[in-house]
Write an enzyme that holds these catalytic residues in place. Structure first.
Site, PDB file in Angstrom:
ATOM      1  N   ARG A 150     106.639   4.069  41.686  1.00 11.20           N
ATOM      2  CA  ARG A 150     105.373   4.755  41.112  1.00 11.20           C
ATOM      3  C   ARG A 150     105.497   4.490  40.233  1.00 11.20           C
ATOM      4  O   ARG A 150     106.571   4.126  39.436  1.00 11.20           O
ATOM      5  CB  ARG A 150     105.435   6.449  41.417  1.00 11.20           C
ATOM      6  CG  ARG A 150     105.175   7.298  42.356  1.00 11.20           C
ATOM      7  CD  ARG A 150     105.319   8.405  42.692  1.00 11.20           C
ATOM      8  NE  ARG A 150     105.283   9.177  43.640  1.00 11.20           N
ATOM      9  CZ  ARG A 150     106.463   9.523  44.109  1.00 11.20           C
ATOM     10  NH1 ARG A 150     107.554   9.378  43.884  1.00 11.20           N
ATOM     11  NH2 ARG A 150     106.591   9.893  45.548  1.00 11.20           N
ATOM     12  N   LYS A 174     109.220  12.734  41.454  1.00 14.09           N
ATOM     13  CA  LYS A 174     108.220  13.644  41.431  1.00 14.09           C
ATOM     14  C   LYS A 174     109.383  14.300  41.973  1.00 14.09           C
ATOM     15  O   LYS A 174     110.137  14.969  42.222  1.00 14.09           O
ATOM     16  CB  LYS A 174     107.117  13.828  42.337  1.00 14.09           C
ATOM     17  CG  LYS A 174     106.121  12.711  42.174  1.00 14.09           C
ATOM     18  CD  LYS A 174     104.716  13.121  42.739  1.00 14.09           C
ATOM     19  CE  LYS A 174     103.796  12.218  42.309  1.00 14.09           C
ATOM     20  NZ  LYS A 174     102.411  12.410  43.349  1.00 14.09           N
ATOM     21  N   HIS A 252      99.517   1.160  42.090  1.00 17.61           N
ATOM     22  CA  HIS A 252      99.664   2.156  43.410  1.00 17.61           C
ATOM     23  C   HIS A 252      99.346   0.773  44.353  1.00 17.61           C
ATOM     24  O   HIS A 252      99.973   1.153  46.300  1.00 17.61           O
ATOM     25  CB  HIS A 252      98.489   2.909  43.417  1.00 17.61           C
ATOM     26  CG  HIS A 252      99.699   3.931  44.118  1.00 17.61           C
ATOM     27  ND1 HIS A 252     100.616   4.853  43.378  1.00 17.61           N
ATOM     28  CD2 HIS A 252      99.503   4.585  45.503  1.00 17.61           C
ATOM     29  CE1 HIS A 252     101.401   5.738  43.862  1.00 17.61           C
ATOM     30  NE2 HIS A 252     100.281   5.983  45.223  1.00 17.61           N
ATOM     31  N   ARG A 255     102.876  -1.028  45.785  1.00 19.28           N
ATOM     32  CA  ARG A 255     103.392   0.132  46.115  1.00 19.28           C
ATOM     33  C   ARG A 255     103.345   0.313  47.359  1.00 19.28           C
ATOM     34  O   ARG A 255     103.760   0.323  48.316  1.00 19.28           O
ATOM     35  CB  ARG A 255     103.437   1.850  45.889  1.00 19.28           C
ATOM     36  CG  ARG A 255     103.949   3.059  46.282  1.00 19.28           C
ATOM     37  CD  ARG A 255     104.164   4.181  45.452  1.00 19.28           C
ATOM     38  NE  ARG A 255     104.358   5.293  46.176  1.00 19.28           N
ATOM     39  CZ  ARG A 255     105.560   5.769  46.290  1.00 19.28           C
ATOM     40  NH1 ARG A 255     106.241   4.828  45.654  1.00 19.28           N
ATOM     41  NH2 ARG A 255     105.586   6.837  46.460  1.00 19.28           N
ATOM     42  N   HIS A 278     108.364  10.431  49.619  1.00 21.08           N
ATOM     43  CA  HIS A 278     108.200  10.662  49.960  1.00 21.08           C
ATOM     44  C   HIS A 278     108.416  12.470  50.084  1.00 21.08           C
ATOM     45  O   HIS A 278     109.468  12.771  51.118  1.00 21.08           O
ATOM     46  CB  HIS A 278     107.014  10.389  51.540  1.00 21.08           C
ATOM     47  CG  HIS A 278     105.287   9.781  50.971  1.00 21.08           C
ATOM     48  ND1 HIS A 278     105.445   8.837  51.254  1.00 21.08           N
ATOM     49  CD2 HIS A 278     105.422   9.238  49.776  1.00 21.08           C
ATOM     50  CE1 HIS A 278     104.127   7.734  51.421  1.00 21.08           C
ATOM     51  NE2 HIS A 278     104.838   8.630  49.455  1.00 21.08           N
ATOM     52  N   TYR A 287     100.719   4.766  56.249  1.00 23.50           N
ATOM     53  CA  TYR A 287     100.387   3.372  57.064  1.00 23.50           C
ATOM     54  C   TYR A 287     100.868   2.544  57.799  1.00 23.50           C
ATOM     55  O   TYR A 287     100.776   1.323  58.296  1.00 23.50           O
ATOM     56  CB  TYR A 287     102.336   3.312  55.686  1.00 23.50           C
ATOM     57  CG  TYR A 287     102.204   3.320  54.430  1.00 23.50           C
ATOM     58  CD1 TYR A 287     101.659   2.700  53.957  1.00 23.50           C
ATOM     59  CD2 TYR A 287     102.638   4.637  54.265  1.00 23.50           C
ATOM     60  CE1 TYR A 287     100.553   3.091  52.458  1.00 23.50           C
ATOM     61  CE2 TYR A 287     102.975   4.536  52.481  1.00 23.50           C
ATOM     62  CZ  TYR A 287     101.582   3.427  51.568  1.00 23.50           C
ATOM     63  OH  TYR A 287     101.395   4.048  50.112  1.00 23.50           O
TER      64      TYR A 287
END
Length: 310
Positions: A150, A174, A252, A255, A278, A287
Site C-alpha cells: 500500500r 494495517k 493502488h 498494487r 489481506h 483478482y
C-alpha cells in the site's frame, strides 16, 4: 459528554486496542462528525439518537448522492461507535445494531498490462530534477510493483528495514500487522543505489540539524517522510511521461497489477493474500474475476471463430 467527546474517546480506544491505521481513524472521524452535526440539527445527539434517527441520516446521505461504499463505511463507523458506547455503559442500548447497510458494490479493480508497468518504471528512471530524484523515484516504483505494498506502507518504510541488502522486506501493515515480502532483482538494485544516495544526503542534513532520519524516503515535512499525496502526484506525472492515460494510473493500480500479474503467471491465491496483507481471502479473490475477464477478452479477440463471427 458532548458528541465530539464521544468521538475522540472512541477513536483513542480504536488506536490503542485495535491498532487502527491513521487513515482509518481520519475517515471515521469525518463520518462521525457528519453524523454528530446531523444529530445536532435534529436536537437529539448521540445520547438520545434512535434507530429511526440513524436510518433517516442514511437516507439523507443517499439523497446527497454519496456512493454506496461511502454510505456503507459511514454506517460501519456509527455502528462501532454505538457498540463501544454500550460496552462502556454510556447507553443502555445500541440503536444501530439491527440496521442493515447498503453493502458494497463489487467493482473489478483497474490494473495495467506488463508493458505499461515497464513504461512507468522507465519513466521513473528519467523523471526528476536531479540524479538523486531519479534514483528515489526509481526505487519507489520498483518497490511498489515488486511488493504490492500500500502506498502508505511504502512512503513510511523505516530505513532499518532496507539495511544489509535484504532479499525480503518486513512491512508493517494495517492494524500493526507485519508481513514479509520478497524483493525482485530490479527492486534490490534500485534500493541499493537509492540507499547509498539517501545516506549521503542524510549525513549532510544531520550535520545541520543534529538529527538523522529514520525513514527510507525522508522529507522535511511534518511526517518526516514522503506523503501519499506527493506520491499520487508523482505517479500521475510518470503516467504522462510513459504515454499512459493518467486517469488509469494510481498508486493502488500498481498494487492491483502486482496481484493480477502474479495470478496470471500461476501464483497461489493464498500466497498472494499473504503478500498483500489481506485479512480475508475473499478480498483477494476479486483478482480471479479480473483474470477471468482478461482471458475472456483474449479469446474473443484472438480465437478464429470469434473473428469469423465479427
Amino acid at each position: 459528554m458532548s458528541d465530539y467527546r464521544w468521538i475522540s474517546t472512541f477513536l483513542d480506544a480504536q488506536a490503542a486496542e485495535m491498532g487502527a491505521a491513521r487513515n482509518t481513524q481520519e475517515a471515521y472521524a469525518r463520518d462521525l462528525r457528519d453524523f454528530a452535526d446531523w444529530c445536532a440539527g435534529r436536537g437529539c445527539g448521540f445520547q438520545g439518537a434512535t434507530r429511526a434517527d440513524v436510518e433517516a441520516w442514511l437516507i439523507d446521505c443517499e439523497a446527497q448522492g454519496l456512493a454506496q461504499s461511502t454510505r456503507a463505511r459511514r454506517l460501519s463507523a456509527v455502528k462501532q461507535l454505538f457498540r463501544f458506547a454500550f460496552e462502556e455503559g454510556w447507553r443502555d442500548d445500541n440503536p444501530a445494531i439491527q440496521i442493515k447497510g447498503p453493502g458494497r458494490a463489487k467493482r473489478l479493480p483497474k490494473t495495467l498490462e506488463v508493458i505499461e508497468v515497464d513504461r512507468l518504471l522507465e519513466a521513473a528512471r528519467k523523471t526528476g530534477r536531479t540524479p538523486a530524484d531519479k534514483l528515489r523515484n526509481t526505487c519507489l516504483m520498483e518497490l511498489l510493483y515488486a511488493t504490492g505494498m500500500r502506498v502508505t506502507e511504502l512512503v513510511s518504510l523505516p530505513v532499518a528495514a532496507a539495511r544489509g541488502d535484504p532479499d525480503m522486506l518486513l512491512i508493517r501493515g494495517k492494524g500493526g500487522k507485519e508481513r514479509m515480502v520478497p524483493l525482485s532483482p530490479g527492486a534490490r538494485t534500485a534500493l541499493t543505489a537509492w540507499l547509498k544516495q539517501r545516506d549521503a544526503m542524510d549525513e549532510k542534513s544531520a550535520a545541520k540539524t543534529g538529527k538523522h532520519s529514520t525513514f527510507l524516503f525522508p522529507s522535511r515535512g511534518k511526517a518526516g517522510h514522503l506523503t501519499r499525496h506527493w506520491f499520487y502526484t508523482l505517479i500521475k506525472d510518470l503516467a504522462v511521461s510513459g504515454g499512459i492515460a493518467p486517469d488509469r494510473v494510481t498508486p493502488h493500480t500498481l498494487r492491483h497489477a502486482f496481484a493480477t500479474h502474479l495470478l496470471a503467471n500461476g501464483a497461489d491465491l493464498r500466497a498472494i493474500q499473504t503478500l498483500l496483507g489481506h485479512a480475508d481471502i475473499a478480498t483477494t479473490e476479486i483478482y480471479t474475476h479480473v483474470l477471468d475477464e482478461r482471458l475472456s477478452e483474449l479469446v474473443h479477440s484472438h480465437h478464429p471463430l470469434a473473428k469469423a463471427r465479427k
